[in-house]
Design an enzyme around this catalytic site. Structure first.
Site, PDB file in Angstrom:
ATOM      1  CE  LYS A 205      -2.467  -0.719   3.742  1.00 57.41           C
ATOM      2  NZ  LYS A 205      -3.562  -0.872   4.732  1.00 57.41           N
ATOM      3  CG  HIS A 219      -8.813  10.484   0.370  1.00 56.56           C
ATOM      4  ND1 HIS A 219      -9.985   9.862   0.028  1.00 56.56           N
ATOM      5  CD2 HIS A 219      -8.189   9.631   1.215  1.00 56.56           C
ATOM      6  CE1 HIS A 219     -10.080   8.696   0.650  1.00 56.56           C
ATOM      7  NE2 HIS A 219      -8.993   8.540   1.371  1.00 56.56           N
ATOM      8  CG  ASP A 285      -7.323   2.014   0.024  1.00 56.23           C
ATOM      9  OD1 ASP A 285      -7.936   1.373   0.908  1.00 56.23           O
ATOM     10  OD2 ASP A 285      -6.460   2.870   0.290  1.00 56.23           O
TER      11      ASP A 285
END
Length: 768
Positions: A205, A219, A285
Site C-alpha cells: 500500500k 486523499h 483500496d
C-alpha cells in the site's frame, strides 16, 4: 469424481482454465467482488466514507454466485479468537455448500501493527520499525503476525505501507517507514518476507504516490514530476515485489498529475506487470473504485467506474461489491466492456485461491478451536518488547542526565501521554481503530502506561503524576498542578505527543492531518511552563509524526522520541529512563526545527538545502535523518575501498572498523551514504545506500563491509531513462546523515549506462 479444477495434482493453470470455463458471467464477477459482513453494525467509520457506502446486505444474498474476498471478519468488532475462527469457518462453509461451484473466499484483514483483532499483540507502528534499522527483527515480527492470522483461517494481510514520507503533516506518517526510499524498501521487503513465510498474502500500500499529496491532506491530489515519482516513490514497491515476493498490491486513492491511480493502466498494468513482472492481484483500496465516480468524477455510473478500474488492472473490488457486480455485468452483456478483461482478472484471483489450497477438493475451513487460541503469546510480546526497545531514539542528552542517577529520589511524570497506555498504539491497532466504537470492552491485552511502568521500574523513587493538559483540547486548567509537581521533583519527565485515531478523532492517523508541526493543543505551552521551573526536564515525545522540537534542543535536559512503541512501550521507555535499556534507535525522518516551516526531506538537492543568504527561512532540521544517541560512544576508523575505480556496471566493497569506546554495551547503526557532486541533473546532497546494525560490548571492535553495486547509484536522467553515469562519487560512512565520520572518492569509468528493471536493489552487508 473430483472435477479437474479441484484436483491439486493437476497443474495450477490447467485447474484455473477448467474452472473458468465452467463459470457464468455472474460467477466470474462474483470472484472479483467482496462482502463485509457486520460492517453496518459498526457505529463510526473504520474506513473512509464507510457511512456512505456500507450496505445492509444479507451474506447469503451478497454471495449467491460466490465471492472473491471476505472483508475483515475479525477486525470489524470485538470477537474472541475461537469464536471468530468459528464464525469465519461458518461463512466459508456457507459459500462451499450453498453456491453452485462451492469456491471459498479469500479472507483479508488489516495487520499493520499486528493482527487487527481483539486480544492480539499490538506491535509498534511502522515508523518505529524503521527507527530500529533492523529488517531481520521486522521480518520476525511479520512472521509472528502472519502465523496468528493463518491459524484462524485468514489468507491476506493489508500491509505493509510503502509510501515514502514527503510532508510530515500528513496524518498517515505513523503508518510509513520514513522518508528514505532505500530504508523503506529494505524494511518493507523484510516485513513482506515475514508475512509471506507464514502463508499470508502481503498487500503493498498504496500504489502509488499517496503520501505526496498537496498540503499533506488525506486523499488530496499529487503534483509530482516523473523523476521524483520514479526515484523516490516507486523503488520500495519494486523491491518488495522482487526481493520480498509480495503477491498483492493495493491502489492509491490519489491522482498523480491528474490521473487517478485506480484508473491508470500505465501504472497498474504496463509498469507493474509488463515491466516488473508482477503476477499477483491488484485489490482496490476501500471504495476507491466508487471514488472514480464520486470524488474523481471520471465516471458517470458505478458500472463505468468499474470498467475504468478493470481496464486499468484492478482485479478485486474491496471492501464490498458496488461496481464489479451488476453495474459492470450490464456493460459486459451489452458489449461495452470485453469479457476478456473479466477473465483476465478472474484468472489472477483463482490462481491465488489455488495457491492457498482453497480450490482443493479436501479443503475444510474449520480450524481446531479445542485448544485456546492465544493471539498475544509470550513469544509475540518478546518481539514487541525488542522492537520497542530498539526503536527509542535519544535525540539529546545534555550533561548526561539519562539514564537517571540512582540518587534521583523523586520524579514528576507530567503530560497527556504519561498515564494512557493507548498513547503507545497506532491508529490501525485494534484498541484505537475499533474499540472506540464498542464502549465497555477493555483492550483485551495487558498494557502498562508509562506511569505504571516507571513505578514498577523504580520502586524506591517517589513518582508523582499530573496530566497537565489533554492531547488535543485547548485546556490549561491543569498547568498549575503540573508545574507545582515539577518544582518539587528532582527531575520532570514531560510525556507529550499524539493520540492516534481515525478521521479527526485523533491527532495522528488516517484522516488526522496537521495544519503545522507544533505539538497538538496546548502541549507546547505546558512544556514551556515546565522548563521555566528550573527543574531538569526530560522531554519524551510519543507520537506518530515528528513534531517541531527546535525550541527545546538546548533547553531540555534530554529529548527522547518514541514513535508509538506498542503494548510493551511503557516497559521499554521505563527501562530507557533507568538505564536497563540503552537507546539505539535512529531517526527514519528528520525532526523539524519550527512548527510553521516545512523542511524538505533530507534527500534534497543543493537548491533545497540551507538558505545561504537567499531566504530568511532556515530549512535545516532540529535533528537530522539517521540521528540517534546512545548511553555509550562509538568510534569509526579504517575506511577501505576494494578499488578506487570501477566500471559503471561494477561493484565495490566499502568497509570500516567500528569500536564501542564507552563503558556500556550498545548497538550502533552504521550508515553508508553516497553523493554525486557533478551530474547531468541535480542530485541529493547525499543519499542512504546501505546500513548495518552492529551490537558491540564495551571495548569491542568489528569490521562492517558494504558491497555496493553501481545500480544503487542510478537515477532517472534527462530523457527519463534510469542511468548510471561515469564520474566521481563521494562515499561516506557515519552515524547519521550529518554525522559523517569517514569519506573517500570512488570513480566510475566507462560509458553512461542505462539500467533496466532487473537491476540490483540491495546493498549486502557483512559484520566480522
Amino acid at each position: 469424481m473430483t472435477t479437474p479444477w479441484a484436483d491439486p495434482a493437476c497443474p495450477r493453470d490447467d485447474r484455473v482454465e477448467a474452472l473458468l470455463a465452467e463459470m457464468t458471467l455472474e460467477e466470474k464477477l462474483a470472484q472479483l467482488g467482496s462482502a463485509w459482513p457486520g460492517v453496518e453494525r459498526v457505529s463510526g467509520n473504520v474506513a473512509p466514507m464507510q457511512d456512505v457506502f456500507a450496505r445492509q446486505t444479507e451474506f447469503a444474498s451478497a454471495s449467491k454466485n460466490g465471492l472473491g474476498h471476505l472483508t475483515r471478519p475479525f477486525g470489524t468488532r470485538p470477537v474472541e479468537p475461537s469464536e471468530g475462527a468459528r464464525r469465519l469457518a461458518a461463512m466459508q462453509r456457507e459459500l462451499m455448500d450453498n453456491t453452485r461451484l462451492g469456491i471459498p473466499a479469500i479472507a483479508h484483514e488489516e495487520c499493520l501493527t499486528g493482527f487487527t483483532s481483539y486480544r492480539a499483540t499490538v506491535f509498534p507502528t511502522a515508523l518505529a520499525w524503521a527507527a530500529t534499522f533492523s529488517p531481520g527483527l521486522v521480518e520476525r515480527m511479520a512472521h509472528a503476525i502472519g502465523s496468528s492470522m493463518r491459524r484462524v483461517g485468514v489468507h491476506q494481510g493489508l500491509s505493509p505501507v510503502l509510501d515514502v514520507v514527503r510532508d510530515y503533516r500528513w496524518g498517515r506518517v505513523e503508518e510509513t517507514l520514513g522518508e528514505d526510499p532505500y530504508l523503506v524498501a529494505t524494511t518493507g521487503s523484510a516485513y513482506v518476507r515475514g508475512l509471506e513465510s507464514a502463508g499470508i498474502i502481503a498487500t503493498l500500500k498504496h500504489f502509488a504516490g499517496y503520501s505526496a499529496s498537496k498540503g499533506a491532506r488525506n486523499h488530496a491530489p499529487v503534483s509530482m514530476g516523473p523523476r521524483e515519482f520514479a526515484d523516490v516513490i516507486l523503488p520500495p514497491f519494486e523491491t518488495a515485489i522482487r526481493d520480498g515476493g509480495a503477491r498483492s498490491v493495493m491502489n492509491s486513492y490519489a491522482d498523480v498529475d491528474g490521473v487517478p491511480a485506480g484508473a491508470d493502466p500505465s501504472l497498474l498494468t504496463r509498469l507493474l506487470r509488463e515491466d516488473w513482472g508482477f503476477e499477483g492481484t491488484v485489490v482496490s483500496d476501500y471504495w476507491s473504485i466508487a471514488f472514480l465516480r464520486t470524488m474523481h468524477r471520471i465516471a458517470a455510473t458505478d458500472g463505468e467506474a468499474g470498467a475504468r478500474a478493470l481496464e486499468a488492472g484492478i482485479d478485486v473490488e474491496l471492501p464490498d461489491t458496488l461496481a464489479y457486480g451488476e453495474p459492470l455485468a450490464e456493460l459486459v452483456r451489452s458489449g461495452t466492456v470485453s469479457e476478456d478483461l473479466v477473465d483476465r482478472a478472474v484468472r489472477r484471483v483463482l490462481r491465488q485461491k489455488a495457491d492457498l489450497g482453497l480450490l482443493d477438493a479436501d479443503f475444510a475451513p474449520e480450524v481446531d478451536t479445542e485448544e485456546p487460541i492465544d493471539f498475544d503469546p509470550p513469544s509475540h510480546r518478546a518481539i514487541a518488547r525488542e522492537l520497542a526497545e530498539q526503536s527509542i531514539v535519544l535525540l539529546s542528552n545534555r550533561d548526561g542526565l539519562l539514564p537517571l542517577a540512582s540518587s534521583t529520589t523523586s520524579i514528576a511524570l507530567v503530560g497527556p501521554c504519561a498515564d494512557d497506555p493507548n498513547a503507545f498504539f497506532g491508529c490501525y491497532s485494534f484498541p484505537n481503530h475499533v474499540l472506540p466504537h464498542h464502549p465497555g470492552y477493555d483492550n483485551g491485552i495487558e498494557t502498562l502506561s508509562l506511569l505504571k511502568a516507571v513505578t514498577i521500574e523504580l520502586p524506591a523513587t517517589r513518582i508523582t503524576y499530573e496530566q497537565g493538559c489533554p492531547v488535543k483540547d485547548i485546556d490549561r486548567s491543569g498547568f498549575d498542578a503540573a508545574v507545582e509537581q515539577a518544582r518539587r521533583a528532582d527531575v520532570c519527565v514531560a510525556v507529550v505527543g499524539d493520540r492516534a485515531g481515525l478521521f479527526g478523532r485523533g491527532t495522528s492517523g488516517e484522516g488526522c492531518d496537521a495544519e503545522d508541526l507544533s505539538l497538538p493543543g496546548v502541549q507546547d505551552e505546558l512544556v514551556e511552563a515546565l522548563l521555566a521551573t528550573g527543574t531538569p526536564v526530560v522531554l519524551l515525545v510519543v507520537s506518530g509524526r515528528p513534531y517541531a522540537l527546535g525550541a527545546y534542543a538546548d533547553r531540555a535536559a534530554a529529548v527522547v522520541q518514541a514513535f508509538f512503541p506498542g503494548e510493551e512501550g511503557g516497559t521499554a521507555l521505563a527501562g530507557m529512563l533507568s538505564g536497563r535499556v540503552t537507546p539505539s534507535g535512529k531517526l527514519p525522518l528528520q525532526v523539524p526545527r519550527n512548527g510553521g516551516g516545512q523542511p524538505s526531506t533530507y534527500l534534497h538537492a543543493p537548491l533545497g538545502g540551507n538558505s545561504e543568504g537567499v531566504s530568511n527561512l532556515d530549512p535545516t532540521p532540529a535533528y537530522p535523518f539517521g540521528h540517534g544517541l546512545s548511553y555509550t560512544e562509538f568510534a569509526y576508523t579504517g575506511l577501505s575501498l576494494s578499488s578506487s575505480e570501477i566500471p559503471t556496471d561494477g561493484e565495490v566493497e566499502i568497509s570500516c572498523l567500528v569500536r564501542n569506546t564507552g563503558d556500556l554495551p550498545g548497538a550502533e547503526v552504521v550508515q553508508l551514504y553516497t553523493a554525486d557532486p557533478v551530474a547531468l541533473l541535480p542530485r541529493p546532497i547525499l543519499q542512504l545506500n546501505g546500513f548495518a546494525r552492529v551490537y558491540l560490548a564495551a571495548g569491542e571492535e568489528q569490521r562492517v563491509t558494504f558491497r555496493l553495486h553501481t545500480d544503487l547509484l542510478a537515477y532517472t536522467g534527462p530523457d527519463l531513462r534510469r542511468i548510471v553515469e561515469p564520474g566521481e562519487i563521494t562515499v561516506m560512512i557515519g552515524a547519521s546523515s550529518t554525522d559523517v565520520r569517514l569519506r573517500d572518492t570512488l570513480r566510475l569509468t566507462g560509458a553512461l549506462r542505462t539500467v533496466g528493471h532487473r537491476r540490483v536493489l540491495h546493498t549486502a552487508t557483512e559484520i566480522d
